[in-house]
Design a protein around this motif. Sequence first.
Motif, PDB file in Angstrom:
ATOM      1  N   GLU A   1       6.945  -3.838  52.422  1.00  0.00           N
ATOM      2  CA  GLU A   1       6.654  -2.873  51.371  1.00  0.00           C
ATOM      3  C   GLU A   1       7.630  -3.096  50.218  1.00  0.00           C
ATOM      4  O   GLU A   1       8.824  -2.835  50.351  1.00  0.00           O
ATOM      5  N   HIS A   2       7.111  -3.615  49.107  1.00  0.00           N
ATOM      6  CA  HIS A   2       7.924  -3.952  47.944  1.00  0.00           C
ATOM      7  C   HIS A   2       7.873  -2.809  46.938  1.00  0.00           C
ATOM      8  O   HIS A   2       6.795  -2.297  46.623  1.00  0.00           O
ATOM      9  N   LEU A   3       9.033  -2.426  46.424  1.00  0.00           N
ATOM     10  CA  LEU A   3       9.148  -1.297  45.514  1.00  0.00           C
ATOM     11  C   LEU A   3       9.251  -1.787  44.080  1.00  0.00           C
ATOM     12  O   LEU A   3      10.004  -2.721  43.786  1.00  0.00           O
ATOM     13  N   VAL A   4       8.512  -1.150  43.191  1.00  0.00           N
ATOM     14  CA  VAL A   4       8.597  -1.458  41.770  1.00  0.00           C
ATOM     15  C   VAL A   4       9.126  -0.210  41.071  1.00  0.00           C
ATOM     16  O   VAL A   4       8.549   0.870  41.181  1.00  0.00           O
ATOM     17  N   ILE A   5      10.231  -0.372  40.374  1.00  0.00           N
ATOM     18  CA  ILE A   5      10.899   0.710  39.661  1.00  0.00           C
ATOM     19  C   ILE A   5      10.769   0.382  38.181  1.00  0.00           C
ATOM     20  O   ILE A   5      11.152  -0.714  37.754  1.00  0.00           O
ATOM     21  N   PHE A   6      10.237   1.312  37.393  1.00  0.00           N
ATOM     22  CA  PHE A   6      10.004   1.000  35.987  1.00  0.00           C
ATOM     23  C   PHE A   6      10.178   2.227  35.112  1.00  0.00           C
ATOM     24  O   PHE A   6      10.085   3.357  35.563  1.00  0.00           O
ATOM     25  N   LYS A   7      10.453   1.966  33.848  1.00  0.00           N
ATOM     26  CA  LYS A   7      10.638   3.010  32.850  1.00  0.00           C
ATOM     27  C   LYS A   7       9.437   2.952  31.911  1.00  0.00           C
ATOM     28  O   LYS A   7       9.113   1.894  31.382  1.00  0.00           O
ATOM     29  N   GLU A   8       8.793   4.090  31.732  1.00  0.00           N
ATOM     30  CA  GLU A   8       7.640   4.157  30.834  1.00  0.00           C
ATOM     31  C   GLU A   8       8.053   4.629  29.447  1.00  0.00           C
ATOM     32  O   GLU A   8       8.997   5.393  29.324  1.00  0.00           O
ATOM     33  N   PRO A   9       7.333   4.187  28.408  1.00  0.00           N
ATOM     34  CA  PRO A   9       6.320   3.142  28.474  1.00  0.00           C
ATOM     35  C   PRO A   9       6.983   1.771  28.626  1.00  0.00           C
ATOM     36  O   PRO A   9       7.992   1.493  27.982  1.00  0.00           O
ATOM     37  N   ILE A  10       6.428   0.945  29.495  1.00  0.00           N
ATOM     38  CA  ILE A  10       6.993  -0.385  29.730  1.00  0.00           C
ATOM     39  C   ILE A  10       6.923  -1.182  28.436  1.00  0.00           C
ATOM     40  O   ILE A  10       5.891  -1.211  27.765  1.00  0.00           O
ATOM     41  N   ASP A  11       8.042  -1.815  28.101  1.00  0.00           N
ATOM     42  CA  ASP A  11       8.130  -2.625  26.892  1.00  0.00           C
ATOM     43  C   ASP A  11       7.062  -3.717  26.894  1.00  0.00           C
ATOM     44  O   ASP A  11       6.629  -4.179  27.953  1.00  0.00           O
TER      45      ASP A  11
ATOM     46  N   TYR B   1      11.708  -4.795  43.586  1.00  0.00           N
ATOM     47  CA  TYR B   1      12.619  -4.848  44.734  1.00  0.00           C
ATOM     48  C   TYR B   1      11.851  -5.402  45.924  1.00  0.00           C
ATOM     49  O   TYR B   1      11.061  -4.703  46.552  1.00  0.00           O
ATOM     50  N   LEU B   2      12.070  -6.683  46.195  1.00  0.00           N
ATOM     51  CA  LEU B   2      11.342  -7.368  47.262  1.00  0.00           C
ATOM     52  C   LEU B   2      12.055  -7.200  48.595  1.00  0.00           C
ATOM     53  O   LEU B   2      13.255  -7.421  48.705  1.00  0.00           O
ATOM     54  N   ARG B   3      11.302  -6.848  49.607  1.00  0.00           N
ATOM     55  CA  ARG B   3      11.837  -6.638  50.954  1.00  0.00           C
ATOM     56  C   ARG B   3      11.921  -7.979  51.679  1.00  0.00           C
ATOM     57  O   ARG B   3      11.055  -8.329  52.473  1.00  0.00           O
ATOM     58  N   GLN B   4      12.962  -8.726  51.363  1.00  0.00           N
ATOM     59  CA  GLN B   4      13.204 -10.015  52.023  1.00  0.00           C
ATOM     60  C   GLN B   4      14.704 -10.183  52.225  1.00  0.00           C
ATOM     61  O   GLN B   4      15.371 -10.984  51.587  1.00  0.00           O
ATOM     62  N   GLU B   5      15.185  -9.365  53.144  1.00  0.00           N
ATOM     63  CA  GLU B   5      16.609  -9.265  53.475  1.00  0.00           C
ATOM     64  C   GLU B   5      17.224 -10.623  53.827  1.00  0.00           C
ATOM     65  O   GLU B   5      16.609 -11.444  54.504  1.00  0.00           O
ATOM     66  N   GLY B   6      18.441 -10.827  53.343  1.00  0.00           N
ATOM     67  CA  GLY B   6      19.199 -12.022  53.716  1.00  0.00           C
ATOM     68  C   GLY B   6      18.519 -13.323  53.331  1.00  0.00           C
ATOM     69  O   GLY B   6      18.446 -14.244  54.137  1.00  0.00           O
ATOM     70  N   ARG B   7      18.034 -13.385  52.104  1.00  0.00           N
ATOM     71  CA  ARG B   7      17.239 -14.534  51.640  1.00  0.00           C
ATOM     72  C   ARG B   7      16.046 -14.778  52.559  1.00  0.00           C
ATOM     73  O   ARG B   7      15.651 -15.887  52.837  1.00  0.00           O
ATOM     74  N   ASN B   8      15.524 -13.677  53.072  1.00  0.00           N
ATOM     75  CA  ASN B   8      14.297 -13.621  53.885  1.00  0.00           C
ATOM     76  C   ASN B   8      14.484 -14.151  55.313  1.00  0.00           C
ATOM     77  O   ASN B   8      13.534 -14.621  55.929  1.00  0.00           O
ATOM     78  N   ILE B   9      15.703 -14.016  55.852  1.00  0.00           N
ATOM     79  CA  ILE B   9      15.897 -14.368  57.265  1.00  0.00           C
ATOM     80  C   ILE B   9      15.997 -13.113  58.128  1.00  0.00           C
ATOM     81  O   ILE B   9      16.090 -13.211  59.350  1.00  0.00           O
ATOM     82  N   GLY B  10      15.994 -11.948  57.502  1.00  0.00           N
ATOM     83  CA  GLY B  10      16.048 -10.687  58.238  1.00  0.00           C
ATOM     84  C   GLY B  10      17.473 -10.217  58.457  1.00  0.00           C
ATOM     85  O   GLY B  10      18.429 -10.998  58.390  1.00  0.00           O
TER      86      GLY B  10
ATOM     87  N   ILE C   1      12.222  -6.616  30.150  1.00  0.00           N
ATOM     88  CA  ILE C   1      13.209  -7.263  31.017  1.00  0.00           C
ATOM     89  C   ILE C   1      12.800  -6.917  32.438  1.00  0.00           C
ATOM     90  O   ILE C   1      12.572  -5.752  32.761  1.00  0.00           O
ATOM     91  N   VAL C   2      12.671  -7.942  33.279  1.00  0.00           N
ATOM     92  CA  VAL C   2      12.262  -7.757  34.666  1.00  0.00           C
ATOM     93  C   VAL C   2      13.296  -8.404  35.575  1.00  0.00           C
ATOM     94  O   VAL C   2      13.655  -9.567  35.386  1.00  0.00           O
ATOM     95  N   ARG C   3      13.762  -7.648  36.542  1.00  0.00           N
ATOM     96  CA  ARG C   3      14.633  -8.174  37.586  1.00  0.00           C
ATOM     97  C   ARG C   3      13.827  -8.252  38.866  1.00  0.00           C
ATOM     98  O   ARG C   3      13.269  -7.248  39.312  1.00  0.00           O
ATOM     99  N   VAL C   4      13.718  -9.441  39.447  1.00  0.00           N
ATOM    100  CA  VAL C   4      13.107  -9.618  40.759  1.00  0.00           C
ATOM    101  C   VAL C   4      14.289  -9.672  41.727  1.00  0.00           C
ATOM    102  O   VAL C   4      15.006 -10.663  41.785  1.00  0.00           O
ATOM    103  N   HIS C   5      14.494  -8.565  42.437  1.00  0.00           N
ATOM    104  CA  HIS C   5      15.690  -8.396  43.266  1.00  0.00           C
ATOM    105  C   HIS C   5      15.293  -8.386  44.735  1.00  0.00           C
ATOM    106  O   HIS C   5      14.426  -7.619  45.132  1.00  0.00           O
ATOM    107  N   SER C   6      15.934  -9.229  45.522  1.00  0.00           N
ATOM    108  CA  SER C   6      15.661  -9.266  46.956  1.00  0.00           C
ATOM    109  C   SER C   6      16.595  -8.309  47.683  1.00  0.00           C
ATOM    110  O   SER C   6      17.787  -8.252  47.403  1.00  0.00           O
ATOM    111  N   GLU C   7      16.018  -7.596  48.615  1.00  0.00           N
ATOM    112  CA  GLU C   7      16.742  -6.602  49.401  1.00  0.00           C
ATOM    113  C   GLU C   7      18.030  -7.170  49.985  1.00  0.00           C
ATOM    114  O   GLU C   7      18.068  -8.282  50.490  1.00  0.00           O
ATOM    115  N   CYS C   8      19.086  -6.358  49.907  1.00  0.00           N
ATOM    116  CA  CYS C   8      20.379  -6.691  50.521  1.00  0.00           C
ATOM    117  C   CYS C   8      20.974  -5.386  51.012  1.00  0.00           C
ATOM    118  O   CYS C   8      21.715  -4.721  50.285  1.00  0.00           O
ATOM    119  N   LEU C   9      20.623  -4.989  52.222  1.00  0.00           N
ATOM    120  CA  LEU C   9      21.082  -3.714  52.748  1.00  0.00           C
ATOM    121  C   LEU C   9      22.605  -3.607  52.726  1.00  0.00           C
ATOM    122  O   LEU C   9      23.162  -2.593  52.301  1.00  0.00           O
TER     123      LEU C   9
END
Length: 187
Positions: free
Chosen positions: A29-39, A83-92, A43-51
């Motif tokens: 489940e990937h989360l998208v966080i955004f501020k409206e109205p989107i420009d 916010y992509l759910r791929q912890e630890g460079r996707n090794i879990g 600027i987009v950050r593709v961030h991988s999960e790091c608990l």
Amino acid sequence: MNIEISEVANLPSRFGDFKVKVFKVGCKEHLVIFKEPIDEIPIVRVHSECLTGDAMGSLKCDCRDQLEHALMLASKTNGMVIYLRQEGRNIGLLNKINAYALQDQGLNTIEANHQLGFDADERTYEIVPFILEHFGIKRIKLLTNNPKKVLSLSGIDIVERVPIIMKSNPHNEGYLNVKKESMGHLL
């Protein structure tokens, strides 16, 4: 690709008032966080999960600093954090902690992943174009230091790569050096 999409909800935060939406692919489940109205060209950050970094404040990486910087920028510029759910460079998480244990014994982040049978970076980004298309976004300014991320998003019109350089500390200097010298990050 079967994708479930949530409704939009409000997310007031210490970084600003955002909207959130989830894109579910399989069990991720990937989360998208955004501020409206989107420009128009956000600027987009593709961030991988790091608990350990994002939530626990680990000093072994710069993930939390990057995430917080990205959220501040998204708030100021009407941008987006994917916010992509791929912890630890996707090794879990389990394997990430095993990699941490190997790093405690002297291996670097890449060597530890290899010792566990993984590539240096197992992350994928195929959901990102779908998410951007869903929001009607055609062009972006990508907030990253990772040239491989830029290449992996080749179907997206990236008009600018915006650096996201964070201060190092004694606990992550070696990690950041490996990212720069062995993984090609532009630090």
